[in-house]
Design an enzyme around this catalytic site. Sequence first.
Site, PDB file in Angstrom:
ATOM      1  NE  ARG A   1       6.699  -3.437   6.285  1.00 14.04           N
ATOM      2  CZ  ARG A   1       5.587  -3.444   5.546  1.00 14.04           C
ATOM      3  NH1 ARG A   1       4.682  -3.148   4.186  1.00 14.04           N
ATOM      4  NH2 ARG A   1       4.764  -4.174   6.843  1.00 14.04           N
TER       5      ARG A   1
ATOM      6  NE  ARG B   1      -5.803  -1.540   7.983  1.00 13.50           N
ATOM      7  CZ  ARG B   1      -4.203  -1.226   8.075  1.00 13.50           C
ATOM      8  NH1 ARG B   1      -3.845  -2.579   8.269  1.00 13.50           N
ATOM      9  NH2 ARG B   1      -3.842  -0.061   7.650  1.00 13.50           N
TER      10      ARG B   1
ATOM     11  CE  LYS C   1      -2.270  -0.810   3.646  1.00 16.38           C
ATOM     12  NZ  LYS C   1      -2.205  -2.274   4.508  1.00 16.38           N
TER      13      LYS C   1
ATOM     14  NE  ARG D   1       5.048  -1.323   9.888  1.00 17.73           N
ATOM     15  CZ  ARG D   1       3.665  -1.877   9.015  1.00 17.73           C
ATOM     16  NH1 ARG D   1       4.489  -0.784   8.322  1.00 17.73           N
ATOM     17  NH2 ARG D   1       2.342  -2.427   9.438  1.00 17.73           N
TER      18      ARG D   1
ATOM     19  NE  ARG E   1       0.866  -6.488  10.476  1.00 14.68           N
ATOM     20  CZ  ARG E   1       1.700  -6.196   9.805  1.00 14.68           C
ATOM     21  NH1 ARG E   1       2.301  -6.460   9.639  1.00 14.68           N
ATOM     22  NH2 ARG E   1       1.407  -4.917   9.262  1.00 14.68           N
TER      23      ARG E   1
END
Length: 230
Positions: free
Chosen positions: A131, A92, A8, A164, A175
């Site tokens: 990431r 969301r 996103k 993160r 998640r």
Amino acid sequence: MGCPGSGKGTQTARLLKHFGSSFGLQATQVFSSGDCLREHINRKTALGKQVEGLLEKGELVPDSVINPMIWDKVERLVKAPEKSFLLDGFPRTVDQAKTLDSQLHEYGKPINFVIDLDVPHSVILQRIEDRWIHAPSGRIYSLSFNPPKVAGKDDVTGEPLTKRPDDNADVFANRLQKYAEATKPLIEYYRNQGVLFQFKGATSDEITPLIIQALSAFLQNKKVAVKSKY
Ligand code: ADP
């Protein structure tokens, strides 16, 4: 919309770049709920302390907390003279979408183009492991696609990159499940409104031109059906 790690943030940055020149979309007209929550956590605000554990576990922040926090920011975008704004990661849940719809109704600026990113889970898992972020700016790096110039350092400030806390395999499974539960009804909600555009692909590079094509056509009032690639 798109499950965790579906790109996103990447697509948001690309749309901003592409439509910035043709449609005057500027960085100030983009809002990311995830970045906003992480900023609260970094600044150690009361809200940040309240939501920190939820983000670490990959749980959604309750609507009762999210809605007022978001509206404060989104209202600024809506009141701005520019015609368009882009929301990344919000709404969301159906509750968030309904609340937002009623707030936007007053301004005559409804949500009219919802992008749903559909990326295989195996690809996302690899991406999450790859990431790294520069927390203060929200800049995102990928060891596979977009590595920093100096390993472990932000390209602009030279400050250290961090993971993160929610970017790990166990948290990831939670998640994905939470995301699917919460967003199935949301997808239906937007589909029923006729504003849902879904894009399938294994990489962001594959998906970006599809979004740009569909959004350009939409902005020129030519809604097109977007066919999936596989
Ligand atoms: P991702 O798409 O990888 O989950 P985000 O940056 O969009 O990344 O969100 C990170 C986390 O912030 C989510 O896992 C969730 O805990 C919280 N969050 C972000 N946006 C929302 C939202 N609209 N409603 C509830 N929780 C949210």
